[in-house]
Design a protein around this motif. Structure first.
Motif, PDB file in Angstrom:
ATOM      1  N   ILE A 202      -1.768  -0.935  -3.973  1.00 50.02           N
ATOM      2  CA  ILE A 202      -2.726   0.162  -3.801  1.00 50.02           C
ATOM      3  C   ILE A 202      -1.993   1.493  -3.706  1.00 50.02           C
ATOM      4  CG2 ILE A 202      -4.247   1.164  -2.022  1.00 50.02           C
ATOM      5  CD1 ILE A 202      -5.158  -1.813  -1.601  1.00 50.02           C
TER       6      ILE A 202
ATOM      7  N   GLY B 228      -4.454  -5.005  -4.237  1.00 54.24           N
ATOM      8  CA  GLY B 228      -3.252  -4.207  -4.415  1.00 54.24           C
ATOM      9  C   GLY B 228      -2.395  -4.623  -5.602  1.00 54.24           C
TER      10      GLY B 228
ATOM     11  N   ILE C 168       0.878  -1.182   0.000  1.00 56.91           N
ATOM     12  CA  ILE C 168       0.000   0.000   0.000  1.00 56.91           C
ATOM     13  C   ILE C 168       0.908   1.223   0.000  1.00 56.91           C
ATOM     14  CG2 ILE C 168      -1.749   1.278   1.281  1.00 56.91           C
ATOM     15  CD1 ILE C 168      -2.497  -1.404   2.650  1.00 56.91           C
TER      16      ILE C 168
END
Ligand SMILES: Cc1ncc(C[n+]2csc(CCOP(=O)(O)OP(=O)(O)O)c2C)c(N)n1
Length: 471
Positions: free
Chosen positions: A298, A296, A195
């Protein structure tokens, strides 16, 4: 954003003298059963504690104040230190240090034997990657995510982890960040647990420059803040079947399939945003969703304000990027005794003077116009001044290109950051005997910033004289 009119405005500083909520948080686990209201109180007190601590040590204040809510939300939602949070540059990690068992030493920041002003693996297991030079977090995070997967394949008891890389809008201008993004979508299993949080405060040290910065501004202004409703559309899998179709439409809209995708989506990231980085309740629920998704890699685009919640720092983002010791009430910074003129000021004055009679002189900085003294040159000769963003490698080869066409480029880069462009110095300048002048600021040992900022290899430049490059 003026925090006095902002619904997420923290308590004014310095009215808080005591920290009852923060006192109960020694490690991130202590945050995880608190209500959102209680987390908000922790955030307010954390901001006040950060201001108070930095007023006694000096250091990077503005960036740290901008990520207080994000820091609390990340540690409340993710299972740190097993989940990994990587702070790019690391200069915004003071609130993170306070929440991760280092509050008792926070007033030793940047002092001999004290806490580092950046993240350091040796300092805490909550610092999974050391930093200080920018734009490394996506590469390091991707490496960790892929490694987790490989280890889990080998050992069934090993749990795959989320890896969160927090990178600023200035730092994402560097080539290395693009190299990492280019690789993320194809790096293989594990990468979906990465992320990237783009912490967009529309500031580098100076105002950010370049097409990417313009793109982010357009992205921000063309979309309203994403609320929870739009977010629901992003996570279709978690919704009950009857609402799925509507949600899928919202998802397609949010992903950009209908409106045209964002650059990040084109690169294979699942883009979410922009979201208000000071709205703690919303941040917590967004991060919970991201934690539990397999969509993801992401890219969460968070909008924050440098210096948020402390008026002197909100008003002058550049002056409060890094501060000397200061008076909390007035914001006035303590000046040291006047010394002899600095290298920076002599270089700045002399180059500007010579440029008056030599219109072949051009000046190049990599996102440090005031630190290198080139701000004076920029004012006097804007057409011959180039701030290329945090892009030292490009700065050197760009200067080399200018030199081939008869200009006299001066490349002003801190010694420590020029390390990133040694290949360009050798391959593009030295071997071709191109007359690029390097003004290498902050050479040698630098004190409070520590080893990452030392110009340890300056001496090595002496051998370049044999190539008749003027240094
Ligand atoms: C390779 C490299 N070049 C230059 C710097 C100096 N520097 C430190 S922070 C910074 C600006 C970072 O801006 P951004 O990523 O937007 O973070 P913010 O401070 O706004 O949170 C710069 C240029 C650095 N740390 N590393």
């Amino acid at each position: 954003m003026d925090s006095s009119q902002d619904k997420n405005a923290p308590s004014p500083i310095p009215t808080l003298g005591r920290f009852p909520a923060l006192d109960r948080v020694e490690y991130p686990a202590d945050l995880r059963n608190l209500s959102v209201e209680q987390l908000k109180q922790v955030a307010d007190e954390l901001r006040a504690e950060t201001v108070d601590a930095v007023s006694t040590t000096g250091g990077h204040l503005g960036a740290s104040l901008g990520v207080v809510e994000l820091t609390v939300a990340l540690h409340a939602v993710f299972d740190t230190p097993d989940d990994k949070v990587i702070w790019d540059v690391g200069h915004q990690a003071y609130p993170h240090k306070i929440l991760t068992g280092r509050r008792d030493r926070i007033r030793t920041l940047r002092q001999p034997g004290g806490l580092s002003g950046f993240t350091r693996r040796a300092e805490s297991k909550y610092d999974p990657f050391g930093a200080a030079h920018s734009s490394t977090s996506i590469s390091a995070g991707l490496g960790m995510a892929v490694a987790h997967h490989l280890r889990a394949e080998e050992d069934p008891s090993y749990r795959e982890r989320n890896v969160i890389a927090v990178i600023g809008d200035g730092s994402i201008s560097a080539g290395m960040a693009y190299e990492a993004m280019n690789n993320a979508a194809v790096a293989g299993p594990g990468a979906e647990r990465l992320i990237v949080i783009l912490n967009d405060n529309e500031m580098s040290i100076a105002p950010p420059v370049g097409a990417m910065s313009n793109y982010l501004s357009r992205l921000m202004s063309s979309r309203k803040f994403m609320g929870l409703r739009e977010l629901a559309g992003k996570f279709v899998k978690k919704l009950p079947a009857p609402v799925e179709r509507t949600a899928r439409k919202a998802d397609e809209y949010a992903r950009g399939m209908i409106t045209g995708g964002t650059l990040f989506e084109e690169l294979g990231f699942y883009y979410v945003g922009p979201v208000d980085g000071h709205d703690l309740p919303q941040l917590v629920s967004i991060l919970r969703n991201l934690r539990d998704t397999d969509n993801g890699p992401i890219m969460l685009h968070v909008i924050t304000e440098k210096g948020h919640g402390y008026q002197p720092a909100e008003k002058a983002g550049d002056k409060y990027h890094a501060v000397a010791k200061f008076n909390v009430v007035t914001g006035e910074q303590k000046k040291g005794p006047a010394g002899p003129p600095s290298y920076t000021s002599v270089f700045s004055r002399e180059l500007t003077r010579r440029a008056a009679t030599d219109n072949k002189i051009a000046a190049i900085t990599a996102a440090m116009p005031s630190g290198t003294g080139l701000d004076a040159f920029a004012k006097a000769y804007p057409d011959r001044f180039f701030d290329v963003g945090i892009a030292e490698q490009h700065a050197v080869t760009f200067a080399a290109g200018m030199a081939t066409e008869g200009l006299r480029p001066f490349c002003a880069i801190y010694s420590t950051f020029l390390q990133r462009a040694y290949d360009q110095v050798m391959h593009d300048v030295v071997l071709q005997k191109l007359p690029v002048r390097f003004a290498i600021d902050r050479a040698g040992l630098v004190g409070a910033d520590g080893a990452t900022h030392a110009g340890s290899f300056d001496a090595d430049f002496s051998h370049l004289r044999q190539f008749r490059v003027i240094l």
